[in-house]
Write a protein that holds these residues in place. Structure first.
Motif, PDB file in Angstrom:
ATOM      1  N   VAL B  23     -10.129 -15.846  13.174  1.00 23.71           N
ATOM      2  CA  VAL B  23     -10.637 -15.494  14.502  1.00 23.71           C
ATOM      3  C   VAL B  23      -9.653 -14.673  15.327  1.00 23.71           C
ATOM      4  N   LEU B  24      -8.350 -14.793  15.049  1.00 27.78           N
ATOM      5  CA  LEU B  24      -7.366 -13.978  15.772  1.00 27.78           C
ATOM      6  C   LEU B  24      -6.378 -13.394  14.762  1.00 27.78           C
ATOM      7  N   ARG B  25      -6.158 -12.075  14.872  1.00 25.21           N
ATOM      8  CA  ARG B  25      -5.251 -11.422  13.916  1.00 25.21           C
ATOM      9  C   ARG B  25      -4.143 -10.694  14.672  1.00 25.21           C
ATOM     10  N   ASP B  26      -2.923 -11.153  14.480  1.00 26.71           N
ATOM     11  CA  ASP B  26      -1.739 -10.456  15.002  1.00 26.71           C
ATOM     12  C   ASP B  26      -1.893 -10.000  16.447  1.00 26.71           C
ATOM     13  N   ILE B  27      -2.265 -10.916  17.310  1.00 25.53           N
ATOM     14  CA  ILE B  27      -2.445 -10.562  18.715  1.00 25.53           C
ATOM     15  C   ILE B  27      -1.096 -10.581  19.436  1.00 25.53           C
ATOM     16  N   SER B  28      -0.793  -9.499  20.137  1.00 25.94           N
ATOM     17  CA  SER B  28       0.388  -9.463  21.007  1.00 25.94           C
ATOM     18  C   SER B  28      -0.045  -8.939  22.368  1.00 25.94           C
ATOM     19  N   GLY B  44     -17.793 -14.032  20.040  1.00 30.09           N
ATOM     20  CA  GLY B  44     -17.191 -14.337  18.748  1.00 30.09           C
ATOM     21  C   GLY B  44     -16.048 -13.408  18.391  1.00 30.09           C
ATOM     22  N   SER B  45     -15.610 -12.592  19.361  1.00 29.49           N
ATOM     23  CA  SER B  45     -14.534 -11.652  19.038  1.00 29.49           C
ATOM     24  C   SER B  45     -13.168 -12.308  19.131  1.00 29.49           C
ATOM     25  N   GLY B  46     -13.105 -13.532  19.670  1.00 28.58           N
ATOM     26  CA  GLY B  46     -11.838 -14.253  19.711  1.00 28.58           C
ATOM     27  C   GLY B  46     -11.202 -14.311  21.082  1.00 28.58           C
ATOM     28  N   LYS B  47     -11.830 -13.695  22.089  1.00 28.40           N
ATOM     29  CA  LYS B  47     -11.175 -13.627  23.403  1.00 28.40           C
ATOM     30  C   LYS B  47     -11.072 -15.001  24.071  1.00 28.40           C
ATOM     31  N   SER B  48     -12.097 -15.851  23.932  1.00 27.21           N
ATOM     32  CA  SER B  48     -12.010 -17.193  24.529  1.00 27.21           C
ATOM     33  C   SER B  48     -10.986 -18.052  23.811  1.00 27.21           C
ATOM     34  N   THR B  49     -10.973 -17.966  22.491  1.00 33.09           N
ATOM     35  CA  THR B  49      -9.985 -18.717  21.717  1.00 33.09           C
ATOM     36  C   THR B  49      -8.575 -18.320  22.155  1.00 33.09           C
ATOM     37  N   PHE B  50      -8.391 -17.018  22.331  1.00 34.75           N
ATOM     38  CA  PHE B  50      -7.083 -16.531  22.760  1.00 34.75           C
ATOM     39  C   PHE B  50      -6.703 -17.125  24.120  1.00 34.75           C
ATOM     40  N   LEU B  51      -7.651 -17.075  25.042  1.00 35.50           N
ATOM     41  CA  LEU B  51      -7.379 -17.591  26.383  1.00 35.50           C
ATOM     42  C   LEU B  51      -7.016 -19.079  26.332  1.00 35.50           C
ATOM     43  N   ARG B  52      -7.738 -19.848  25.527  1.00 37.11           N
ATOM     44  CA  ARG B  52      -7.512 -21.294  25.436  1.00 37.11           C
ATOM     45  C   ARG B  52      -6.168 -21.634  24.783  1.00 37.11           C
ATOM     46  N   MET B  53      -5.597 -20.656  24.068  1.00 33.81           N
ATOM     47  CA  MET B  53      -4.279 -20.900  23.484  1.00 33.81           C
ATOM     48  C   MET B  53      -3.181 -20.849  24.533  1.00 33.81           C
ATOM     49  N   LEU B  54      -3.448 -20.131  25.618  1.00 33.15           N
ATOM     50  CA  LEU B  54      -2.391 -19.942  26.608  1.00 33.15           C
ATOM     51  C   LEU B  54      -2.053 -21.247  27.322  1.00 33.15           C
ATOM     52  N   ASN B  55      -2.959 -22.227  27.333  1.00 32.63           N
ATOM     53  CA  ASN B  55      -2.564 -23.538  27.868  1.00 32.63           C
ATOM     54  C   ASN B  55      -2.744 -24.621  26.804  1.00 32.63           C
ATOM     55  N   GLN B  56      -2.714 -24.197  25.563  1.00 30.56           N
ATOM     56  CA  GLN B  56      -2.689 -25.084  24.411  1.00 30.56           C
ATOM     57  C   GLN B  56      -3.932 -25.948  24.248  1.00 30.56           C
ATOM     58  N   LEU B  57      -5.078 -25.481  24.728  1.00 23.26           N
ATOM     59  CA  LEU B  57      -6.304 -26.187  24.363  1.00 23.26           C
ATOM     60  C   LEU B  57      -6.637 -25.887  22.906  1.00 23.26           C
ATOM     61  N   GLU B  58      -6.096 -24.761  22.405  1.00 24.47           N
ATOM     62  CA  GLU B  58      -6.157 -24.453  20.977  1.00 24.47           C
ATOM     63  C   GLU B  58      -4.732 -24.160  20.528  1.00 24.47           C
ATOM     64  N   MET B  59      -4.443 -24.467  19.258  1.00 24.83           N
ATOM     65  CA  MET B  59      -3.127 -24.160  18.705  1.00 24.83           C
ATOM     66  C   MET B  59      -3.237 -22.995  17.735  1.00 24.83           C
ATOM     67  N   PHE B 215      -9.797  -4.912  25.199  1.00 24.49           N
ATOM     68  CA  PHE B 215     -11.022  -5.013  24.420  1.00 24.49           C
ATOM     69  C   PHE B 215     -10.757  -5.722  23.091  1.00 24.49           C
ATOM     70  N   PHE B 216     -11.413  -6.883  22.927  1.00 18.84           N
ATOM     71  CA  PHE B 216     -11.300  -7.679  21.698  1.00 18.84           C
ATOM     72  C   PHE B 216     -12.480  -7.372  20.803  1.00 18.84           C
ATOM     73  N   GLU B 217     -12.205  -7.273  19.508  1.00 25.67           N
ATOM     74  CA  GLU B 217     -13.303  -7.166  18.549  1.00 25.67           C
ATOM     75  C   GLU B 217     -12.784  -7.626  17.200  1.00 25.67           C
ATOM     76  N   SER B 218     -13.559  -8.485  16.507  1.00 28.32           N
ATOM     77  CA  SER B 218     -13.168  -9.012  15.195  1.00 28.32           C
ATOM     78  C   SER B 218     -11.767  -9.610  15.204  1.00 28.32           C
ATOM     79  N   GLY B 219     -11.430 -10.341  16.275  1.00 25.11           N
ATOM     80  CA  GLY B 219     -10.148 -11.038  16.305  1.00 25.11           C
ATOM     81  C   GLY B 219      -8.961 -10.134  16.574  1.00 25.11           C
ATOM     82  N   LYS B 220      -9.211  -8.895  16.972  1.00 26.05           N
ATOM     83  CA  LYS B 220      -8.094  -7.980  17.230  1.00 26.05           C
ATOM     84  C   LYS B 220      -8.244  -7.322  18.590  1.00 26.05           C
ATOM     85  N   ILE B 221      -7.084  -6.953  19.173  1.00 29.36           N
ATOM     86  CA  ILE B 221      -7.148  -6.129  20.373  1.00 29.36           C
ATOM     87  C   ILE B 221      -7.325  -4.690  19.901  1.00 29.36           C
TER      88      ILE B 221
END
Lengths: 481, 249
Positions: B23-28, B44-59, B215-221
């Motif tokens: 879901v996320l590939r090499d995001i910086s 499904g592009s991964g943007k919510s997952t990314f956001l939730r990682m910033l406060n560790q709701l996802e690892m 812009f997120f798409e397919s787990g990438k910026i």
């Protein structure tokens, strides 16, 4: 949570001490715990004052007096009575117990104190003439008795089926009602019961099978002093005629001598008034078990429920396993295991009441744990995420956000469980706790008024359950507000 | 954009998979103080997952995430302390159902010992005032509309006085007529200088408020830049396709 655990262990420890304190005597005369069959007239039964009497009881009382020991009597089912001795829960058993080679493997017996034998009996108007007529029919026997052993030994030969009972009164009723066609039991017991109105007839009064003898028993290799006292005392009462007086007192007298006049035992009002104390005591015991069961099982269940949603896999697994085991075990098996099985393994006695409460905690607690876990899981996941993302710790989030919402979901399940707990206390009669159900068994064994006594008991249960339901609904309304 | 060198959020080479789904590939990504970053992209592009990682709701499975200089993936970091400085607003509001509106706002500051009850209540009333809901303070959350709930949720997040706010599709669950009120509150917040990272489908809002659009798409910026560039001169073919779809609608 730690505080609750501490409270729980302190409480249990206190319980053990209190119950042991009740049985311990302050002076130096030895005090023994003696078990007996709760319903085995004329050897063991309750009289109209709810005192245990009978040939066994009078002999024991007389011997104790002469030999200078005291004892605490524990009436229960015959099976539980003998097992309590082998598991060191009791010191000795006197329960019209036949001396057999098989029993000699695990018990040491006193001098035989009564000659008996196995008889078989059928309903008064039965067409059964000989044992051959039993082919394909059902025979009722009492668990663990020598009558039962004899029946099993000839079962193949005569081709009958067997059904087991734990108390004589229910067994006789089964034969009279025709569910089973015959029973095997000790001759004097059957005769006494028939003399007092049980609608059965003995088929072999002249030539009982396997004529045998009754003995007082202790665990093999243990309590030699008690056994010696019994033998010495028995020799004395035999010699001076006391023994014959006791036997004649019971075999010549009609049951009403001991169980009160006819009106007292045939009308509902008569049964109620003449057994008022017994009913009240039984009810009190039932309520005590229920209250303690509900209180402690709820605490244990909530602990299990919280463990069940823990973030730690191991803690979660532990809770799941405990719930699985104790929800899966029939409560009676658990009660027997704790009361009769466990003491052998851990080496100290567990009083019946404590064993009963532990059984309730483990069994009802497992059910409670399951619905508590379910209730917490039913709280939206987002609630926890929102709480955690504010910086609240898991514990604070649980306590302040998840638990209050979860408990609201659980309230109806709790009420349901409370009612089940009340009803389940009746299962504890199996380990001899004198609660309401056991009280009923004892009264019926004395007056043979099964329909009326059980109707009274049923009504008492319904009244208590109604009160409990009202109380619970009131609490529910308050939590909703 | 801000002149400050200091970085609020630093993300490097983050990867995340659910089973075989990468879901996320090499995001910086770096986010600077006072910056408003809006993340757009298909579902499904991964943007919510990314956001939730910033406060560790996802690892994440791998990578580095620094928030306020704290390495939040380090086990020694007290994640609760870091979270106190990151406000989060969810798509489904997630107001605490067992509390009234004002109790929702007061809970965290009081429980975490940030302020006493009276002070927290005073602050909560101020916050409800700023989101336009002072009159709803003592109501149960069940009686609010979606738009009102989301504004309470914003007030609740602000009660901890965070310096970063995360918004996870804050208007997606709202009836159209409620969206404006919530966006207005967010605009005010942006104007006040709050560092904000927002996942949204509101392109107009993104154009207006964002300092930077990702812009997120397919787990990438796939592309990031100022709104002007993203919306008026997109380079990435997928972004062009995405924009043509959402703008049509």
């Amino acid at each position: 949570m730690k505080r609750i655990l501490l409270l729980l262990t302190t409480f249990m420890a206190g319980l053990v001490m209190v119950s042991q304190g009740l049985t311990a005597s302050a002076d130096t005369t030895p005090n023994y715990v003696i078990t007996t069959d709760a319903t085995y007239p004329p050897f063991d039964f309750q009289d109209k004052n709810n005192q245990y009497v009978g040939i066994d009881q009078d002999i024991l009382k007389e011997i104790a007096k002469r030999e200078g020991f005291t004892y605490t009597l524990k009436p229960m089912s015959f099976n539980a009575a003998t097992q309590s001795v082998t598991s060191d829960q009791a010191d000795g058993v006197i329960a019209g117990m036949s001396i057999t080679d098989e029993r000699r493997q695990v018990f040491d017996f006193s001098t035989p104190y009564y000659k008996s034998g196995i008889a078989w009996a059928v309903s008064k108007d039965s067409k059964v003439k000989s044992l051959d007529d039993l082919r394909g029919k059902t025979v009722a026997i009492k668990t663990g008795t020598s009558g039962a052993n004899y029946a099993l030994s000839v079962q193949k030969k005569y081709g009958f089926k067997v059904t087991y009972f734990n108390d004589s009164e229910t067994l006789y009723r089964d034969v009279i009602n025709g569910n089973s066609v015959a029973t095997f039991g000790d001759l004097p017991v059957l005769q006494y019961s028939i003399k007092n109105g049980t609608q059965l007839k003995v088929m072999n009064p002249k030539d009982p099978f396997e004529a045998g003898e009754y003995g007082f028993a202790v665990k093999k290799g243990g309590n030699a002093k008690l056994l010696a006292s019994f033998d010495k005392g028995f020799a004395e009462i035999k010699k001076d005629g006391t023994y014959d007086k006791i036997v004649n007192k019971y075999l010549d007298a009609s049951a009403s001598t001991f169980t009160g006049n006819k009106a007292n035992s045939t009308t509902v009002w008569g049964i109620l008034t003449s057994n008022k104390k017994a009913f009240l005591d039984g009810l009190f015991e039932t309520i005590l078990l229920t209250v303690m069961g509900i209180f402690l099982a709820s605490i244990w269940g909530i602990i299990l429920g919280i463990m069940g949603i823990s973030q730690n896999k191991f803690v979660r697994g532990t809770a799941t396993t405990i719930i699985y085991i104790f929800r899966g075990l029939p409560m009676m098996v658990l009660a027997f295991f704790i009361y009769i099985g466990l003491p052998t393994a851990i080496g100290f006695k567990i009083p019946a009441f404590v064993a009963g409460v532990i059984t309730l905690i483990l069994n009802e607690g497992a059910y409670t744990g399951a619905f508590v876990r379910g209730g917490f899981e039913a709280v939206e996941r987002g609630q926890m995420e929102a709480a955690r993302s504010l910086g609240l710790s898991y514990g604070v989030a649980m306590r302040k956000v998840i638990m209050p919402q979860g408990i609201k979901i659980m309230v109806p399940s709790f009420i349901n469980q409370f009612i089940i707990t009340l009803k389940d206390t009746s299962i504890l009669s199996a380990i001899g706790i004198l609660e309401l159900t056991q009280t009923g068994t004892l009264i019926v064994s004395r007056n043979s008024q099964g329909f009326k006594v059980w109707a009274i008991i049923a009504v008492i249960y319904l009244v208590v359950i109604t009160l409990l339901t009202w109380l619970s609904n009131w609490v529910e309304k308050r939590t909703k507000a | 954009m801000s002149e400050q060198k200091q970085v609020k959020v630093h993300v490097e080479d983050v990867n995340k998979s659910y089973g075989s789904n990468h879901v996320l590939r090499d995001i910086s990504l770096d986010v600077h103080p006072n910056e408003v970053v809006v993340m757009i992209g298909p579902s499904g592009s991964g943007k919510s997952t990314f956001l939730r990682m910033l406060n560790q709701l996802e690892m994440p499975d791998s990578g580095t995430i620094l928030v306020d200089g704290y390495d939040i993936l380090d086990k020694k970091t007290d994640i609760n302390k870091v979270r106190e400085n990151i406000g989060m607003v969810f798509q489904n509001f997630n107001l605490f159902n067992n509390y009234t509106v004002i109790q929702n706002v007061m809970l965290a500051p009081v429980q975490l010992g940030k302020m006493g009850k009276e002070e927290a209540e005073k602050r909560a009333r101020e916050l409800l005032e700023t989101v336009g809901l002072a009159d709803k303070a003592d109501m149960s959350v069940g009686s609010l509309s979606g738009g009102q709930k989301q504004r309470v949720a914003i007030a609740r997040a602000l009660a901890m006085d965070p310096d970063i706010m995360l918004f996870d599709e804050p208007t997606s669950a709202l009836d159209p007529e409620m969206v404006g009120d919530v966006l207005d509150v967010m605009k005010d917040l942006a104007r006040s200088g709050m560092t904000m990272i927002i996942v949204t489908h509101e392109m107009g809002f993104a154009k207006q408020v964002a300092d930077r659009v990702v812009f997120f798409e397919s787990g990438k910026i796939q592309e990031s830049g100022e709104p002007e560039q993203i919306f008026n001169a997109p380079k990435n073919a997928r972004l062009q396709e995405f924009l043509s779809k959402v703008m049509q609608a």
